[in-house]
Design a protein around this motif. Structure first.
Motif, PDB file in Angstrom:
ATOM      1  N   CYS A   1      -9.456  -3.063  11.575  1.00  0.00           N
ATOM      2  CA  CYS A   1      -9.875  -1.677  11.760  1.00  0.00           C
ATOM      3  C   CYS A   1      -9.898  -1.279  13.233  1.00  0.00           C
ATOM      4  N   VAL A   2      -9.420  -0.059  13.534  1.00  0.00           N
ATOM      5  CA  VAL A   2      -9.578   0.461  14.896  1.00  0.00           C
ATOM      6  C   VAL A   2     -10.756   1.433  14.973  1.00  0.00           C
ATOM      7  N   GLY A   3     -11.409   1.669  13.823  1.00  0.00           N
ATOM      8  CA  GLY A   3     -12.479   2.667  13.798  1.00  0.00           C
ATOM      9  C   GLY A   3     -13.873   2.091  13.906  1.00  0.00           C
TER      10      GLY A   3
ATOM     11  N   LYS B   1      -1.707   2.404  16.162  1.00  0.00           N
ATOM     12  CA  LYS B   1      -3.108   1.978  16.310  1.00  0.00           C
ATOM     13  C   LYS B   1      -3.508   1.920  17.783  1.00  0.00           C
TER      14      LYS B   1
ATOM     15  N   ARG C   1      -1.909  -7.927   0.151  1.00  0.00           N
ATOM     16  CA  ARG C   1      -0.629  -8.003   0.848  1.00  0.00           C
ATOM     17  C   ARG C   1       0.417  -8.453  -0.169  1.00  0.00           C
TER      18      ARG C   1
ATOM     19  N   PRO D   1     -17.285  -1.991   2.233  1.00  0.00           N
ATOM     20  CA  PRO D   1     -16.700  -0.891   1.459  1.00  0.00           C
ATOM     21  C   PRO D   1     -15.396  -1.268   0.756  1.00  0.00           C
TER      22      PRO D   1
ATOM     23  N   ILE E   1      -8.507  -6.920  -0.192  1.00  0.00           N
ATOM     24  CA  ILE E   1      -7.442  -6.520   0.726  1.00  0.00           C
ATOM     25  C   ILE E   1      -6.156  -7.158   0.224  1.00  0.00           C
TER      26      ILE E   1
ATOM     27  N   TYR F   1       0.781  -1.246   0.000  1.00  0.00           N
ATOM     28  CA  TYR F   1       0.000   0.000   0.000  1.00  0.00           C
ATOM     29  C   TYR F   1       0.810   1.291   0.000  1.00  0.00           C
TER      30      TYR F   1
ATOM     31  N   TYR G   1       1.842   3.095   6.668  1.00  0.00           N
ATOM     32  CA  TYR G   1       2.604   2.142   5.839  1.00  0.00           C
ATOM     33  C   TYR G   1       3.965   2.703   5.427  1.00  0.00           C
TER      34      TYR G   1
ATOM     35  N   THR H   1     -15.521   5.010   3.699  1.00  0.00           N
ATOM     36  CA  THR H   1     -16.118   3.790   4.242  1.00  0.00           C
ATOM     37  C   THR H   1     -17.460   4.107   4.896  1.00  0.00           C
TER      38      THR H   1
ATOM     39  N   ALA I   1      -9.427   7.185   6.185  1.00  0.00           N
ATOM     40  CA  ALA I   1      -9.896   5.817   6.491  1.00  0.00           C
ATOM     41  C   ALA I   1     -11.386   5.799   6.798  1.00  0.00           C
ATOM     42  N   GLY I   2     -11.875   6.853   7.446  1.00  0.00           N
ATOM     43  CA  GLY I   2     -13.265   6.837   7.878  1.00  0.00           C
ATOM     44  C   GLY I   2     -14.240   7.468   6.895  1.00  0.00           C
TER      45      GLY I   2
ATOM     46  N   HIS J   1      -4.023  -6.052  11.096  1.00  0.00           N
ATOM     47  CA  HIS J   1      -4.408  -4.813  10.398  1.00  0.00           C
ATOM     48  C   HIS J   1      -5.880  -4.465  10.573  1.00  0.00           C
TER      49      HIS J   1
ATOM     50  N   PRO K   1     -16.185  -7.361   7.591  1.00  0.00           N
ATOM     51  CA  PRO K   1     -16.177  -6.064   6.898  1.00  0.00           C
ATOM     52  C   PRO K   1     -15.094  -5.125   7.427  1.00  0.00           C
ATOM     53  N   PHE K   2     -14.626  -5.361   8.668  1.00  0.00           N
ATOM     54  CA  PHE K   2     -13.576  -4.508   9.224  1.00  0.00           C
ATOM     55  C   PHE K   2     -12.221  -5.204   9.178  1.00  0.00           C
ATOM     56  N   GLY K   3     -12.093  -6.218   8.327  1.00  0.00           N
ATOM     57  CA  GLY K   3     -10.841  -6.945   8.239  1.00  0.00           C
ATOM     58  C   GLY K   3     -10.668  -7.839   9.453  1.00  0.00           C
TER      59      GLY K   3
HETATM   60  C1  HEM Z   1      -8.335  -0.873   8.815  1.00  0.00           C
HETATM   61  C2  HEM Z   1     -12.904  -1.182   7.137  1.00  0.00           C
HETATM   62  C3  HEM Z   1     -14.003   3.005   9.395  1.00  0.00           C
HETATM   63  C4  HEM Z   1      -9.370   3.494  10.732  1.00  0.00           C
HETATM   64  C5  HEM Z   1      -9.478  -1.310   8.156  1.00  0.00           C
HETATM   65  C6  HEM Z   1      -9.579  -2.534   7.382  1.00  0.00           C
HETATM   66  C7  HEM Z   1     -10.851  -2.614   6.910  1.00  0.00           C
HETATM   67  C8  HEM Z   1     -11.568  -1.442   7.378  1.00  0.00           C
HETATM   68  C9  HEM Z   1     -11.423  -3.727   6.043  1.00  0.00           C
HETATM   69  C10 HEM Z   1      -8.443  -3.545   7.149  1.00  0.00           C
HETATM   70  C11 HEM Z   1      -7.562  -3.163   5.985  1.00  0.00           C
HETATM   71  C12 HEM Z   1      -6.489  -4.178   5.689  1.00  0.00           C
HETATM   72  O1  HEM Z   1      -6.416  -5.224   6.332  1.00  0.00           O
HETATM   73  O2  HEM Z   1      -5.688  -3.926   4.767  1.00  0.00           O
HETATM   74  C13 HEM Z   1     -13.599  -0.089   7.641  1.00  0.00           C
HETATM   75  C14 HEM Z   1     -15.033   0.117   7.479  1.00  0.00           C
HETATM   76  C15 HEM Z   1     -15.338   1.301   8.118  1.00  0.00           C
HETATM   77  C16 HEM Z   1     -14.101   1.818   8.672  1.00  0.00           C
HETATM   78  C17 HEM Z   1     -15.972  -0.837   6.754  1.00  0.00           C
HETATM   79  C18 HEM Z   1     -16.658   2.005   8.276  1.00  0.00           C
HETATM   80  C19 HEM Z   1     -17.839   1.508   8.004  1.00  0.00           C
HETATM   81  C20 HEM Z   1     -12.845   3.495   9.962  1.00  0.00           C
HETATM   82  C21 HEM Z   1     -12.760   4.698  10.759  1.00  0.00           C
HETATM   83  C22 HEM Z   1     -11.450   4.839  11.124  1.00  0.00           C
HETATM   84  C23 HEM Z   1     -10.719   3.706  10.566  1.00  0.00           C
HETATM   85  C24 HEM Z   1     -13.942   5.588  11.115  1.00  0.00           C
HETATM   86  C25 HEM Z   1     -10.821   5.901  11.974  1.00  0.00           C
HETATM   87  C26 HEM Z   1     -11.327   6.316  13.095  1.00  0.00           C
HETATM   88  C27 HEM Z   1      -8.700   2.348  10.343  1.00  0.00           C
HETATM   89  C28 HEM Z   1      -7.308   2.081  10.655  1.00  0.00           C
HETATM   90  C29 HEM Z   1      -7.014   0.810  10.105  1.00  0.00           C
HETATM   91  C30 HEM Z   1      -8.242   0.343   9.475  1.00  0.00           C
HETATM   92  C31 HEM Z   1      -6.340   2.996  11.418  1.00  0.00           C
HETATM   93  C32 HEM Z   1      -5.700   0.038  10.239  1.00  0.00           C
HETATM   94  C33 HEM Z   1      -4.932  -0.171   8.970  1.00  0.00           C
HETATM   95  C34 HEM Z   1      -3.848  -1.211   9.153  1.00  0.00           C
HETATM   96  O3  HEM Z   1      -3.595  -1.696  10.261  1.00  0.00           O
HETATM   97  O4  HEM Z   1      -3.218  -1.560   8.151  1.00  0.00           O
HETATM   98  N1  HEM Z   1     -10.705  -0.655   8.141  1.00  0.00           N
HETATM   99  N2  HEM Z   1     -13.074   0.958   8.353  1.00  0.00           N
HETATM  100  N3  HEM Z   1     -11.602   2.921   9.864  1.00  0.00           N
HETATM  101  N4  HEM Z   1      -9.222   1.290   9.646  1.00  0.00           N
HETATM  102 FE1  HEM Z   1     -11.162   1.083   9.080  1.00  0.00          FE
END
Ligand code: HEM
Length: 493
Positions: A441-443, A107, A342, A336, A340, A82, A96, A272, A268-269, A439, A433-435
Motif C-alpha cells: 500500500c502507498v496509502g 505508485k 495473484r 480490511p 490477496i 485483478y 492493473y 478500507t 482504494a482508500g 504491491h 495489513p497493508f500488504g
Molecule cells: C495496496 C490495504 C488505504 C492506495 C494495498 C494492499 C493492501 C492495502 C493490503 C496490497 C494489495 C495487494 O497486494 O494485492 C490498505 C488498508 C488501508 C489502505 C488496510 C486503510 C486502512 C489506502 C489509501 C490509499 C491506498 C488511503 C490511497 C491513498 C493503495 C494503492 C495500492 C494499495 C495505490 C497498490 C496496489 C498495487 O500495487 O497492486 N492497500 N490500504 N490504500 N493501496 Fe491500500
C-alpha cells in the motif's frame, strides 16, 4: 526467493468438497478465516481449494505470505488476477490495465504527492470536515442525550468527505453532495465479489457501473481543463500532484490516466478506511475504560485549560502511543482485505519448510493456479499471539511480546526500494495489513492520518456505547471485511 523445482513435483492437497465446479465457494465465502484455520489443521500451510472452477492455492503463515507477496513478477501476477474487476471501475491504462513496471511508477508519482507539506494541510482540512459533519449531520447536543448511529455508515460519510476535501480536491468535495455521491455508489455496486467472479454479466448494475465510470472520468477531465484555463488556488490535492508526471521512457501521464488513477485512489482508500475506523469505534464503545484512556491522551497532548482542544498537526498525529496502538490492533484483528490473490505465471516450488507431509516431499504450485495470501491468518494465529482474538492495544507497547517484535521488524525491517519510495519489505512478517513487497500500500500514511484525526475528533466530542450486548459479528460477503449491525450510541461529553 523461488527455489529450483524438484524432479518429481507434487501438487498441494486439495480441500475436500462435494460439488466439483462449485468447490469450497460457500464455506470460504461465508467465513474465510474459519475455513483457512480449519484447512490448516487438516492439510498444513499449503493447500488448494476450488472456487467456482478456479484452483486457489493458499500459502499460510509469514513464509506463505512471502511466497506470493515477495514473489517475482515473472512468477506471480496481480494484474492478471485483478484486471477484470478493477479496469471497468478505475478505467483503462493504469494500475492493473498496464504492465507492472508502469504501476510501480504510478505508485511513485502518488507517493511523491504525499509530501509532509501536503499531509500537514490535510490534517487541518480533515478537522474542519469532521467538525462541520458533527454540526450538520450528527446534531447530538447535551439536550438531545444519547443518539443511536450506524458506525459504519457514519464513518463512510466522514471518510469520503475528508478524503475528497484533501486528496481528491475542492471540486470533488463540492460536488459530493450532488451527483458525485451517486456515481460513487454505482461504481461501488460494481466492485463486489460477484464482479470478481463473473466479470461480464448482463445485469443492470454492470451497465450502471460502466456509465458511472465514464461520467466520473469525464468529471475529472473537466476539473483539469477548468484549472488550466481559469483561476485556481493552489492546493495540495493529488490531481495537481500527478499533473506533469512523466514515465521513465519520457511519456507523460495523460489527463485520462490521472482521472483513472484518482478513481483508483478513491476506491482504494474509501472502504478500507471506513471499515477500519468503524471497527475502531465499535471496540471503543465496547471498552469504555480504553476510550477514557484515549480521551486522556488527547487531553494530555492537546487540551486547553478551558476544556477545549487545539488542533493537532500531522507531525503530532505520530506522537500518540495509545492512538497508534489502537489503530495497529484494529488492523490486526480486522484487516480490511482478507485474501490477496495473484495468478501463477510459472510453476512455484514451495520451500520445504512450508510443505507438510515428509521431509523428502515438496509441493509445486503450478502455472494457472491462483496463489492466495491471507495475512489475517498470521495476524490472528494463536500460535503467534497471546489471546489472539482479543482486541488488546496494550500488546503493542508491552515489553517482550510478539507484537512488539513484529512492530519493530515492521518499522525497521529490511528496506527495499520498489521504485515508489523505499518501503519496509517485511514480506515475511506476521503482521501485514497493508500488504508487502512490490504491491504494498502507498496509502498507509494517509490512512493513519485520517484515522487518527477523525477518531480523535469523535472521542474528544462524544462518549460511545455499544447498542447490542454482544460485539458485532463480521460480514465477509463484501470485498472489504465489514462489521454487521454496527450500531452505537453517541452522547455529548
Ligand atoms: C495496496 C490495504 C488505504 C492506495 C494495498 C494492499 C493492501 C492495502 C493490503 C496490497 C494489495 C495487494 O497486494 O494485492 C490498505 C488498508 C488501508 C489502505 C488496510 C486503510 C486502512 C489506502 C489509501 C490509499 C491506498 C488511503 C490511497 C491513498 C493503495 C494503492 C495500492 C494499495 C495505490 C497498490 C496496489 C498495487 O500495487 O497492486 N492497500 N490500504 N490504500 N493501496 Fe491500500
Amino acid at each position: 526467493s523461488q527455489v529450483v523445482l524438484p524432479k518429481d513435483p507434487s501438487l498441494p492437497p486439495v480441500v475436500f468438497h462435494y460439488i466439483p465446479w462449485f468447490g469450497s465457494a460457500a464455506y470460504y465465502g461465508m467465513d474465510p478465516y474459519k475455513f483457512m484455520f480449519e484447512c490448516r489443521d487438516k492439510y498444513g500451510d499449503v493447500f488448494t481449494f476450488i472456487l467456482l472452477g478456479r484452483r486457489m492455492t493458499v500459502a499460510l503463515g509469514p513464509k506463505g505470505n512471502n511466497l506470493s507477496l515477495g514473489g517475482k513478477s515473472t512468477h506471480v501476477s496481480a494484474e492478471d488476477a485483478y484486471t477484470h474487476l478493477t479496469t471497468p471501475v478505475f478505467g483503462k491504462g493504469v494500475v492493473y490495465d498496464c504492465p507492472n513496471d508502469m504501476l510501480m511508477q504510478q505508485k511513485k508519482f502518488i507517493k511523491h504527492g504525499l509530501t509532509t507539506e501536503a499531509l500537514q494541510s490535510y490534517a487541518e482540512l480533515m478537522v474542519k470536515e469532521a467538525r462541520a459533519f458533527f454540526a450538520n449531520n450528527l446534531k447530538v447536543t447535551k439536550a438531545s442525550g444519547p443518539v443511536k448511529i450506524d458506525a459504519l455508515h457514519t464513518m463512510a460519510d466522514l471518510v469520503v468527505l475528508s478524503a475528497s476535501r484533501t486528496l481528491q480536491g475542492k471540486e470533488v468535495r463540492d460536488s459530493m453532495s450532488t451527483h458525485f455521491a451517486k456515481l460513487l455508489e454505482d461504481l461501488d455496486k460494481g466492485f463486489t465479489p460477484l464482479n470478481f467472479m463473473f466479470p461480464n454479466l448482463p445485469l443492470p448494475s454492470y451497465r450502471r457501473r460502466d456509465r458511472a465510470q465514464k461520467e466520473m472520468s469525464d468529471f475529472y477531465l473537466s476539473i483539469m481543463e477548468k484549472r488550466r484555463t481559469g483561476e485556481h488556488d493552489h492546493e495540495h490535492d493529488m490531481i495537481s500532484a500527478l499533473q506533469g508526471s512523466v514515465y521513465r521512457n519520457g511519456v507523460p501521464l495523460t489527463d485520462r490516466d490521472i482521472a483513472h488513477m484518482m478513481i483508483a485512489i478513491l476506491m482504494a482508500g474509501q472502504h478500507t478506511s471506513s471499515a477500519t475506523s468503524s471497527w475502531f469505534l465499535l471496540h471503543l464503545a465496547h471498552n469504555p475504560e480504553l476510550a477514557d484512556k484515549l480521551y486522556a491522551e488527547q487531553v494530555e497532548h492537546f487540551g486547553n485549560p478551558d476544556g477545549t482542544f487545539r488542533d493537532m498537526t500531522f507531525e503530532e498525529t505520530k506522537t500518540l502511543p495509545l492512538m497508534d496502538a489502537c489503530i495497529r490492533e484494529t488492523l490486526r484483528l480486522h484487516a480490511p482485505i482478507h485474501s490477496i490473490y495473484r495468478l501463477v505465471k510459472q510453476d512455484i516450488a514451495v520451500p520445504p519448510s512450508l510443505s507438510a507431509p515428509s521431509e523428502s516431499q515438496t509441493y509445486v504450485i503450478p502455472k494457472g493456479h491462483f496463489i492466495v495470501a491471507a495475512p489475517g491468518v498470521s495476524q490472528m494465529d494463536p500460535k503467534i499471539w497471546d489471546n489472539s482474538t482479543e482486541w488488546n492495544p496494550a500488546r503493542w507497547f508491552e515489553d517482550g511480546g510478539v507484537a512488539k517484535t513484529a512492530n519493530e521488524q515492521y518499522q525497521a525491517g529490511e528496506k527495499v526500494d520498489y521504485g515508489f519510495g523505499v518501503v519496509s519489505k517485511g514480506t515475511e512478517s506476521p503482521y501485514q495489513p497493508f500488504g508487502a513487497g512490490r504491491h504494498r500500500c502507498v496509502g498507509e500514511q494517509f490512512a493513519y492520518l485520517q484515522l487518527t484525526v477523525l477518531v480523535a475528533e469523535i472521542i474528544r466530542t462524544y462518549k460511545l456505547k455499544l447498542v447490542a450486548d454482544e460485539f458485532p459479528k463480521t460480514n465477509y460477503q463484501t470485498m472489504i471485511v465489514l462489521p454487521l449491525d454496527p450500531y452505537i450510541t453517541i452522547e455529548r461529553r
